[in-house]
Design an enzyme around this catalytic site. Structure first.
Site, PDB file in Angstrom:
ATOM      1  N   HIS A   1       0.805  -1.121   0.023  1.00  9.36           N
ATOM      2  CA  HIS A   1      -0.010   0.066   0.173  1.00  9.36           C
ATOM      3  C   HIS A   1       0.815   1.405   0.098  1.00  9.36           C
ATOM      4  O   HIS A   1       0.785   2.153  -0.840  1.00  9.36           O
ATOM      5  CB  HIS A   1      -0.851  -0.080   1.328  1.00  9.36           C
ATOM      6  CG  HIS A   1      -1.686   1.028   1.388  1.00  9.36           C
ATOM      7  ND1 HIS A   1      -2.969   1.434   1.062  1.00  9.36           N
ATOM      8  CD2 HIS A   1      -1.601   2.317   1.855  1.00  9.36           C
ATOM      9  CE1 HIS A   1      -3.721   2.369   1.319  1.00  9.36           C
ATOM     10  NE2 HIS A   1      -2.715   3.142   1.838  1.00  9.36           N
ATOM     11  N   GLU A   2       1.972   1.277   0.952  1.00  8.45           N
ATOM     12  CA  GLU A   2       2.747   2.456   1.348  1.00  8.45           C
ATOM     13  C   GLU A   2       3.583   2.689  -0.127  1.00  8.45           C
ATOM     14  O   GLU A   2       3.872   3.745  -0.728  1.00  8.45           O
ATOM     15  CB  GLU A   2       3.329   2.627   2.333  1.00  8.45           C
ATOM     16  CG  GLU A   2       2.591   2.411   3.713  1.00  8.45           C
ATOM     17  CD  GLU A   2       1.304   3.388   3.673  1.00  8.45           C
ATOM     18  OE1 GLU A   2       1.550   4.454   3.041  1.00  8.45           O
ATOM     19  OE2 GLU A   2       0.508   3.202   4.323  1.00  8.45           O
TER      20      GLU A   2
ATOM     21  N   HIS B   1       1.905   4.671  -2.505  1.00  7.48           N
ATOM     22  CA  HIS B   1       1.986   6.122  -2.228  1.00  7.48           C
ATOM     23  C   HIS B   1       3.248   6.623  -2.907  1.00  7.48           C
ATOM     24  O   HIS B   1       3.373   7.788  -3.323  1.00  7.48           O
ATOM     25  CB  HIS B   1       1.743   6.320  -0.804  1.00  7.48           C
ATOM     26  CG  HIS B   1       0.378   6.335  -0.362  1.00  7.48           C
ATOM     27  ND1 HIS B   1      -0.682   7.074  -0.897  1.00  7.48           N
ATOM     28  CD2 HIS B   1      -0.154   5.654   0.600  1.00  7.48           C
ATOM     29  CE1 HIS B   1      -1.990   6.776  -0.269  1.00  7.48           C
ATOM     30  NE2 HIS B   1      -1.557   6.012   0.697  1.00  7.48           N
TER      31      HIS B   1
ATOM     32  N   GLU C   1      -4.685   7.796  -2.749  1.00  4.35           N
ATOM     33  CA  GLU C   1      -5.104   6.573  -2.175  1.00  4.35           C
ATOM     34  C   GLU C   1      -5.663   5.635  -3.475  1.00  4.35           C
ATOM     35  O   GLU C   1      -5.598   4.518  -3.310  1.00  4.35           O
ATOM     36  CB  GLU C   1      -6.478   6.917  -1.099  1.00  4.35           C
ATOM     37  CG  GLU C   1      -6.742   5.752  -0.479  1.00  4.35           C
ATOM     38  CD  GLU C   1      -5.717   5.424   0.435  1.00  4.35           C
ATOM     39  OE1 GLU C   1      -4.690   6.386   0.852  1.00  4.35           O
ATOM     40  OE2 GLU C   1      -5.873   4.234   1.274  1.00  4.35           O
TER      41      GLU C   1
HETATM   42 ZN    ZN Z   1      -3.014   5.227   1.945  1.00  2.70          ZN
END
Ligand code: ZN
Length: 511
Positions: A267-268, A271, A297
């Site tokens: 997830h990170e 980003h 996101e």
């Molecule tokens: Zn996030």
């Protein structure tokens, strides 16, 4: 290019440099700082934020922006310079309405409330946090009042605009109503087929070192570059960047649970990959940091869920996982593992929620925030309201406030209006995904071979390189030719989860 425009750019570069230095202090606060340094760090951050704010709202910047109008009008509106002037002017109009004292107070109060929230959560005692939350909400009202006459329809729109320029409460509500209508019956249907998924393999003995090694095997394949990226442990996973060559990911390890840290890392990464892909020509300008949290996101969710919880990528990674943890996965079939990482089960904690129930956690927060701001809900009654809605939406009994109203860090920092962007990110991720899959038909084969370069290039070309040149609705319109739409996301969930849980195939009527 005029001399005055160069002067403007030079001032903005100074401000940007200070913001990046401030970001590193923030990163340090969450990763390396000794705990007792908290109150002092609150002062450092408050001072820096006031100073940065004062530099930015200086009358001279206002004059330089006015002087740049002629130059702006001579440019292609999509050019870097025209976008820089346009976006900076909007930032300036907003920032110059906020007194420096209030700016500093928001930062300082947030940092102090953070410490109270940590204690409150540890002791599961809402009353410790309550006075700080009241103060934050009071400051939020003062902040909202700064924007009287700027054309916002309601108070919540002011807050949304900070996290996603131009986003409206009404638009969010329409999307959320559609999500709720689609998700509640899907989750209920899945609840009748829970025996289809066995996720026991994800729980066991996973030493932190080995988890980190495996996460890096995955991240390096996706695009993690040790020359300009870092991965550090933290309590609350996040990603930050101080430029396209300084990307910092954090993750949280749980030695009894492989999924938590692995998917937080992916997830990170999403980003970080977004920030790393901004056109270097925009570096040290207003346009270099990505500020639409919904778009941000959409990227973390795409890598975490659409790629990272998909079968094609695990055809490549699963044998490596079995090699890393043979006792755990040696005898587990890939299909079983695939079901395990996509298990749907209503749960207490938002950040650990599955793809389907996650959005209900957000809708609950969105509704409570509206009621807090309007005064309809007194803060003293917040825990009860929280628990009642958890029972209503997810059928879950909340045993204590630590696992209820105190679980998220956001309100301690005064970030009201941030939560909706998480669910909107889910929605947008599938709209982008459908578009890129239509243009790149070989993706599954590439993922099976561990090749993520084409999807990465597509995202950079179509989205990442633009930085802050366009807001989220402009960006979405450029890429998919339309506005935010939850239908593709609901269709994706029904197809994927329907297959995993063996749900009856729908005949097409309901959406
Ligand atoms: Zn996030």
């Amino acid at each position: 290019v005029t001399e005055k425009y160069e002067e403007l750019k030079s001032r903005l570069a100074t401000i940007h440099d200070l913001r990046m230095a401030r970001a590193i202090l923030g990163w340090d606060q969450h990763t390396k700082m000794p705990p007792k340094a908290g109150p002092l760090r609150a002062e450092h951050l408050g001072t820096l934020d006031r100073f940065i704010h004062e530099l930015f709202i200086d009358d001279e910047i206002g004059k330089l922006l006015e002087d740049a109008r002629g130059y702006e009008e001579s440019l292609d509106p999509d050019s870097d310079d025209a976008c820089l002037i346009r976006v900076t002017r909007r930032d300036y109009e907003k920032a110059s309405r906020v007194p420096p004292d209030l700016r500093a107070e928001l930062t300082r109060s947030g940092a102090i409330a953070l410490a109270a929230w940590v204690e409150s959560r540890e002791k599961s005692d809402f009353s410790i946090f309550l006075p700080y939350l009241k103060k934050n909400v009071e400051l939020t009202h003062q902040y909202i009042d700064c924007f009287d006459g700027m054309g916002f329809d309601n108070a919540y729109d002011v807050l949304l605009d900070d996290f996603d320029e131009g986003l409206k409460t009404d638009a969010v509500r329409v999307v959320f109503d559609e999500l709720k209508t689609g998700l509640v019956p899907l989750i209920a249907q899945i609840a009748e087929h829970t025996d289809r998924v066995d996720d026991s393999s994800l729980y066991g003995d996973f030493p932190t070192e080995k988890q980190r090694d495996f996460a890096l095997v995955v991240l390096e394949r996706l695009g993690f570059d040790h020359e300009s990226w870092r991965l550090d442990p933290t309590v609350h996973p996040f990603a930050m960047s101080a430029g396209t060559t300084d990307i910092r990911l954090t993750t949280r390890y749980d030695e009894g649970n492989l999924g938590a840290s692995l998917f937080a890392s992916i997830h990170e990464f999403g980003h970080g990959y977004y920030e790393a892909g901004v056109d270097p020509a925009l570096e040290r300008t207003t346009l270099s940091s990505v500020t639409s949290m919904s778009l941000h996101e959409s990227q973390s969710r795409m890598w975490e869920n659409l790629i990272g919880r998909g079968l094609p990528c695990w055809r490549f990674f699963y044998p490596k996982l079995q090699e890393a943890f043979p006792a755990q996965f040696g005898d587990v079939e890939l299909d079983t593992f695939y079901g395990a990482i996509n298990k749907v089960q209503p749960s207490l904690i938002r950040v650990e929620a599955d793809e389907a129930t996650y959005n209900l956690h957000i809708i609950l927060r969105f509704e409570l925030e509206q009621e807090i701001l309007s005064g309809e809900l007194a803060l003293d009654d917040l825990p009860e309201a929280w628990n009642a809605r958890m029972a209503d939406y997810l059928g879950i009994e909340v045993p204590d406030d630590a696992r209820g109203v105190l679980q998220d860090v956001h309100w301690s920092g005064g970030a009201i209006g941030y939560f909706p962007t998480y669910a909107l990110g889910n929605v947008i991720s599938v709209q982008l995904w459908d578009q890129l899959r239509a243009e790149l038909p070989q993706l599954d084969t590439q993922f099976e071979q561990g090749d993520f370069s084409e999807v990465g290039q597509w995202l950079r070309e179509n989205l990442h390189r633009h930085g802050r040149k366009y807001n989220s609705s402009e960006m979405l319109d450029r890429i998919v030719g339309g506005p935010m739409d939850p239908a593709p996301y609901l269709r994706y969930l029904r197809e994927k989860l329907g297959e995993i849980y063996g749900l009856p195939v729908e005949t097409g009527a309901a959406v």
